[in-house]
Design a protein around this motif. Structure first.
Motif, PDB file in Angstrom:
ATOM      1  N   TYR A   1      -7.201   6.209  10.141  1.00  0.00           N
ATOM      2  CA  TYR A   1      -7.122   6.331   8.781  1.00  0.00           C
ATOM      3  C   TYR A   1      -5.610   7.158   8.683  1.00  0.00           C
ATOM      4  O   TYR A   1      -4.715   6.928   7.740  1.00  0.00           O
ATOM      5  CB  TYR A   1      -8.082   7.197   8.233  1.00  0.00           C
ATOM      6  N   ALA A   2      -5.384   7.950   9.630  1.00  0.00           N
ATOM      7  CA  ALA A   2      -4.092   8.781   9.679  1.00  0.00           C
ATOM      8  C   ALA A   2      -2.829   8.017  10.057  1.00  0.00           C
ATOM      9  O   ALA A   2      -1.949   8.159   9.279  1.00  0.00           O
ATOM     10  CB  ALA A   2      -4.246   9.885  10.959  1.00  0.00           C
ATOM     11  N   ARG A   3      -2.972   6.970  10.749  1.00  0.00           N
ATOM     12  CA  ARG A   3      -1.734   6.065  11.093  1.00  0.00           C
ATOM     13  C   ARG A   3      -1.683   5.109   9.725  1.00  0.00           C
ATOM     14  O   ARG A   3      -0.458   4.920   9.224  1.00  0.00           O
ATOM     15  CB  ARG A   3      -2.202   5.173  12.217  1.00  0.00           C
ATOM     16  N   ARG A   4      -2.830   4.437   9.136  1.00  0.00           N
ATOM     17  CA  ARG A   4      -2.682   3.839   8.108  1.00  0.00           C
ATOM     18  C   ARG A   4      -2.218   4.459   6.885  1.00  0.00           C
ATOM     19  O   ARG A   4      -1.471   3.886   6.043  1.00  0.00           O
ATOM     20  CB  ARG A   4      -4.149   3.195   7.741  1.00  0.00           C
ATOM     21  N   TRP A   5      -2.498   5.759   6.843  1.00  0.00           N
ATOM     22  CA  TRP A   5      -1.790   6.761   5.673  1.00  0.00           C
ATOM     23  C   TRP A   5      -0.590   6.748   5.751  1.00  0.00           C
ATOM     24  O   TRP A   5       0.229   6.649   4.720  1.00  0.00           O
ATOM     25  CB  TRP A   5      -2.655   7.984   5.581  1.00  0.00           C
ATOM     26  N   ARG A   6       0.008   6.971   6.916  1.00  0.00           N
ATOM     27  CA  ARG A   6       1.428   7.190   7.232  1.00  0.00           C
ATOM     28  C   ARG A   6       2.265   5.937   7.108  1.00  0.00           C
ATOM     29  O   ARG A   6       3.143   5.794   6.417  1.00  0.00           O
ATOM     30  CB  ARG A   6       1.668   7.649   8.542  1.00  0.00           C
ATOM     31  N   LEU A   7       1.543   4.866   7.565  1.00  0.00           N
ATOM     32  CA  LEU A   7       2.250   3.552   7.474  1.00  0.00           C
ATOM     33  C   LEU A   7       2.271   3.071   5.818  1.00  0.00           C
ATOM     34  O   LEU A   7       3.278   2.666   5.472  1.00  0.00           O
ATOM     35  CB  LEU A   7       1.457   2.491   8.067  1.00  0.00           C
ATOM     36  N   ALA A   8       1.243   3.298   5.028  1.00  0.00           N
ATOM     37  CA  ALA A   8       1.360   3.082   3.830  1.00  0.00           C
ATOM     38  C   ALA A   8       2.764   3.745   3.132  1.00  0.00           C
ATOM     39  O   ALA A   8       3.402   3.145   2.184  1.00  0.00           O
ATOM     40  CB  ALA A   8       0.204   3.564   2.891  1.00  0.00           C
ATOM     41  N   HIS A   9       2.898   5.061   3.310  1.00  0.00           N
ATOM     42  CA  HIS A   9       4.020   5.647   2.651  1.00  0.00           C
ATOM     43  C   HIS A   9       5.444   5.079   3.214  1.00  0.00           C
ATOM     44  O   HIS A   9       6.391   5.105   2.672  1.00  0.00           O
ATOM     45  CB  HIS A   9       4.068   7.153   2.820  1.00  0.00           C
ATOM     46  N   LEU A  10       5.401   4.848   4.697  1.00  0.00           N
ATOM     47  CA  LEU A  10       6.716   4.682   5.256  1.00  0.00           C
ATOM     48  C   LEU A  10       6.849   2.939   4.693  1.00  0.00           C
ATOM     49  O   LEU A  10       8.134   2.568   4.814  1.00  0.00           O
ATOM     50  CB  LEU A  10       6.529   4.659   6.876  1.00  0.00           C
ATOM     51  N   LEU A  11       6.175   2.261   4.835  1.00  0.00           N
ATOM     52  CA  LEU A  11       6.242   0.744   4.213  1.00  0.00           C
ATOM     53  C   LEU A  11       6.580   0.715   2.600  1.00  0.00           C
ATOM     54  O   LEU A  11       7.284  -0.282   2.360  1.00  0.00           O
ATOM     55  CB  LEU A  11       4.821  -0.222   4.594  1.00  0.00           C
ATOM     56  N   GLY A  12       6.257   1.578   2.106  1.00  0.00           N
ATOM     57  CA  GLY A  12       6.239   1.395   0.701  1.00  0.00           C
ATOM     58  C   GLY A  12       7.526   1.198   0.092  1.00  0.00           C
ATOM     59  O   GLY A  12       7.682   0.137  -0.862  1.00  0.00           O
ATOM     60  N   PRO A  13       8.838   1.802   0.488  1.00  0.00           N
ATOM     61  CA  PRO A  13       9.984   1.340   0.226  1.00  0.00           C
ATOM     62  C   PRO A  13      10.421  -0.116   0.522  1.00  0.00           C
ATOM     63  O   PRO A  13      11.298  -0.833  -0.200  1.00  0.00           O
ATOM     64  CB  PRO A  13      11.158   2.279   0.746  1.00  0.00           C
ATOM     65  N   VAL A  14      10.024  -0.766   1.422  1.00  0.00           N
ATOM     66  CA  VAL A  14      10.163  -2.165   1.939  1.00  0.00           C
ATOM     67  C   VAL A  14       9.441  -2.966   0.948  1.00  0.00           C
ATOM     68  O   VAL A  14      10.079  -3.953   0.649  1.00  0.00           O
ATOM     69  CB  VAL A  14       9.571  -2.176   3.340  1.00  0.00           C
ATOM     70  N   LEU A  15       8.219  -2.528   0.700  1.00  0.00           N
ATOM     71  CA  LEU A  15       7.645  -3.293  -0.400  1.00  0.00           C
ATOM     72  C   LEU A  15       7.832  -3.372  -1.829  1.00  0.00           C
ATOM     73  O   LEU A  15       8.271  -4.311  -2.353  1.00  0.00           O
ATOM     74  CB  LEU A  15       6.149  -2.668  -0.436  1.00  0.00           C
ATOM     75  N   VAL A  16       8.582  -2.182  -2.132  1.00  0.00           N
ATOM     76  CA  VAL A  16       9.344  -1.850  -3.481  1.00  0.00           C
ATOM     77  C   VAL A  16      10.344  -2.943  -3.585  1.00  0.00           C
ATOM     78  O   VAL A  16      10.693  -3.661  -4.415  1.00  0.00           O
ATOM     79  CB  VAL A  16       9.719  -0.465  -3.569  1.00  0.00           C
ATOM     80  N   ALA A  17      11.455  -2.796  -2.325  1.00  0.00           N
ATOM     81  CA  ALA A  17      12.427  -3.674  -2.268  1.00  0.00           C
ATOM     82  C   ALA A  17      12.398  -5.122  -2.167  1.00  0.00           C
ATOM     83  O   ALA A  17      12.851  -5.891  -2.996  1.00  0.00           O
ATOM     84  CB  ALA A  17      13.409  -3.179  -1.218  1.00  0.00           C
ATOM     85  N   ALA A  18      11.417  -5.485  -1.651  1.00  0.00           N
ATOM     86  CA  ALA A  18      11.041  -6.945  -1.370  1.00  0.00           C
ATOM     87  C   ALA A  18      10.525  -7.739  -2.447  1.00  0.00           C
ATOM     88  O   ALA A  18      10.831  -8.597  -2.721  1.00  0.00           O
ATOM     89  CB  ALA A  18      10.086  -7.146  -0.172  1.00  0.00           C
ATOM     90  N   PHE A  19       9.723  -6.909  -3.429  1.00  0.00           N
ATOM     91  CA  PHE A  19       9.083  -7.300  -4.469  1.00  0.00           C
ATOM     92  C   PHE A  19       9.600  -6.936  -5.971  1.00  0.00           C
ATOM     93  O   PHE A  19       8.911  -7.100  -6.732  1.00  0.00           O
ATOM     94  CB  PHE A  19       7.722  -7.110  -4.230  1.00  0.00           C
TER      95      PHE A  19
ATOM     96  N   GLN B   1       4.256  -9.576 -10.359  1.00  0.00           N
ATOM     97  CA  GLN B   1       4.852 -10.756  -9.900  1.00  0.00           C
ATOM     98  C   GLN B   1       4.834 -11.992 -10.910  1.00  0.00           C
ATOM     99  O   GLN B   1       3.819 -12.088 -11.450  1.00  0.00           O
ATOM    100  CB  GLN B   1       4.468 -11.182  -8.413  1.00  0.00           C
ATOM    101  N   SER B   2       5.745 -12.872 -10.921  1.00  0.00           N
ATOM    102  CA  SER B   2       5.709 -14.025 -11.929  1.00  0.00           C
ATOM    103  C   SER B   2       5.040 -15.020 -11.387  1.00  0.00           C
ATOM    104  O   SER B   2       4.824 -15.125 -10.204  1.00  0.00           O
ATOM    105  CB  SER B   2       7.200 -14.418 -12.234  1.00  0.00           C
ATOM    106  N   GLY B   3       4.416 -15.882 -12.402  1.00  0.00           N
ATOM    107  CA  GLY B   3       3.517 -16.985 -12.064  1.00  0.00           C
ATOM    108  C   GLY B   3       2.303 -16.613 -12.013  1.00  0.00           C
ATOM    109  O   GLY B   3       1.883 -15.380 -11.708  1.00  0.00           O
ATOM    110  N   THR B   4       1.224 -17.551 -11.911  1.00  0.00           N
ATOM    111  CA  THR B   4      -0.126 -17.272 -11.775  1.00  0.00           C
ATOM    112  C   THR B   4      -0.677 -16.879 -10.614  1.00  0.00           C
ATOM    113  O   THR B   4      -1.564 -16.085 -10.427  1.00  0.00           O
ATOM    114  CB  THR B   4      -1.011 -18.449 -12.253  1.00  0.00           C
TER     115      THR B   4
END
Length: 443
Positions: free
Chosen positions: A181-199, A313-316
């Motif tokens: 859970y500690a790694r997943r919590w940290r990963l969620a915050h570090l990955l967040g900007p990548v998800l923001v940018a990609a989508f 995201q667009s589309g069904t």
């Protein structure tokens, strides 16, 4: 995912609570440890008139749609947001494909129900046409609007004019490691900007370009950090979240049910101060549960982890790609390790400011994948997700959709917002992912 929600009632809701009890409750209930086996998604949609998307919807029309949906046999929980946005919240699913299949079926029912009412769902992160207008007249939203109006217009826009794809994942194992859970919590915050940018999928607001690929994320960054910010990542997650929740400002103090009095909207009162001072009345366990629902960080622990940073995201079926990519990067140990090694160096660029107000998060929202570091990180993460999806049992069409998205956007340093900007101001909502009438979006 309703199961494991840290806001569900426990004990007697009328019991008053001490500071130590509050900290222990938050520490203990917001991260449910165990193997990551469940997947969920919450899909927010803007709702527009099919013929006149620029026009606001009346409260009566929104209520008619909500009443019609209540009669349908849906597996997802359907709710209406303050500005009339529609949200489908899936039940916890045992696999990615179970989640995709269930929500896809529910969306078909929703579309068929709304069509005779002259309404359509629009998958964009921010309303590109209408000013924020609240249509729900409920005490919670009256108080929320009052609280947000003290600091500007971002709060109203968040409430009434934004929509997202929120991915819900189990918190993870108690033990260290890629699925801990500690790694997943940290990963969620570090990955967040990548998800923001990609989508990123919201470059317009009230008919004009805003200068942001994700106007939705810019709106959220404009909200008070005590309400929308994340706790520090250099601390144990449960303890850090407990402190964050106690020190966060109280949005409202509810009055007795049915007495008709407006809820109190205190100023400068943290939950910790409320517990210590006992005014305007001593807080109860139910008040704590409610307080947690008024915190809107980009990653919210609710027993599970709720990732809240992805534009609608667009589309069904446009939502399937961010769901699949995120699940793969969290639930496959090999992909998780690759993603973590890839995004960890970005933490230095983010600096000490917590998400979503850090420079990295703001760059992701403004530039999307035109930012070279985010583009490089996204390319590695999408490749890892594509390798992992078959191991997670993803159907060939889901793998193909992720691959097509990677080719169309990630490899070119683009995001859906770039398509919209190429086409110019929208004249109507994308219906089932198609361009607006009179506009051809260059692919």
């Amino acid at each position: 995912m309703p199961e494991g929600d840290c806001t569900e009632p426990r004990g007697r809701p009328g019991d008053t609570v001490t500071e130590a009890e509050v900290e222990a409750l938050v520490h203990g209930i917001c991260f449910k440890n165990g193997p990551p086996t469940s997947t969920g998604v919450e899909l927010e949609w803007l709702v527009h008139d099919r013929r006149s998307p620029h026009l606001p919807l009346s409260s009566a029309r929104v209520e008619t749609a909500r009443a019609a949906l209540r009669t349908k046999p849906l597996h997802s929980v359907v709710t209406v947001e303050p500005g009339g946005q529609l949200e489908l919240s899936s039940l916890p699913a045992a696999s990615l494909m179970e989640c995709v299949s269930g929500v896809t079926a529910d969306l078909a029912v929703v579309h068929d129900t709304l069509a005779p009412l002259g309404l359509t769902l629009t998958g964009l992160g921010a309303d590109p046409w209408r000013a924020p207008t609240r249509v729900l007249r409920e005490p919670r939203y009256e108080a929320m609007e009052c609280w947000f109006d003290r600091t500007g217009r971002a709060g109203r826009r968040m409430m009434c004019s934004t929509a997202s794809v929120q991915v819900c994942l189990d918190a993870g194992y108690e033990e260290p490691g890629p699925l801990g859970y500690a790694r997943r919590w940290r990963l969620a915050h570090l990955l967040g900007p990548v998800l923001v940018a990609a989508f990123a999928n919201s470059p317009f607001q009230e008919g004009r370009s805003t200068g942001w690929r994700s106007t939705r994320q810019a709106v959220w960054a404009g909200i008070d950090p005590g309400r929308s910010g994340a706790p520090a990542l250099d601390q144990e997650p449960r303890a850090a979240w407990a402190r964050h929740a106690l020190d966060a400002p109280v949005m409202c103090v509810r009055t007795a049910d049915g007495d008709g009095a407006p809820w109190l909207v205190p100023e400068g009162l943290s939950f910790r101060s409320w517990v210590r001072g006992g005014q305007p009345r001593p807080p109860t366990r139910a008040d704590l549960d409610y307080h947690l629902t008024t915190l809107f960080p980009p990653v919210r622990p609710r027993g599970h982890l709720e990732l809240r940073m992805i534009d609608a995201q667009s589309g069904t079926d446009g939502w399937v790609v961010p769901l699949a990519v995120t699940c793969a990067l969290f639930d496959d140990a090999e992909a998780t390790e690759t993603a973590y090694r890839t995004v960890k160096p970005l933490a230095e660029r983010a600096g000490p400011t917590p998400a979503p107000h850090s420079p990295l998060w703001l760059d992701a929202a403004r530039h999307g994948l035109a930012d070279p570091e985010l583009r490089e990180a996204a390319a590695v993460c999408f490749a890892a997700a594509l390798d992992a999806l078959p191991r997670l049992g993803a159907a060939p069409e889901v793998v193909a959709a992720v691959a097509a998205y990677a080719d169309r956007y990630v490899a070119r340093g683009r995001c859906p917002a770039d398509d919209l900007l190429d086409a110019g101001p929208l004249e109507g909502p994308p219906v089932n992912g198609a361009p607006a009438p009179g506009k051809e979006i260059r692919r």
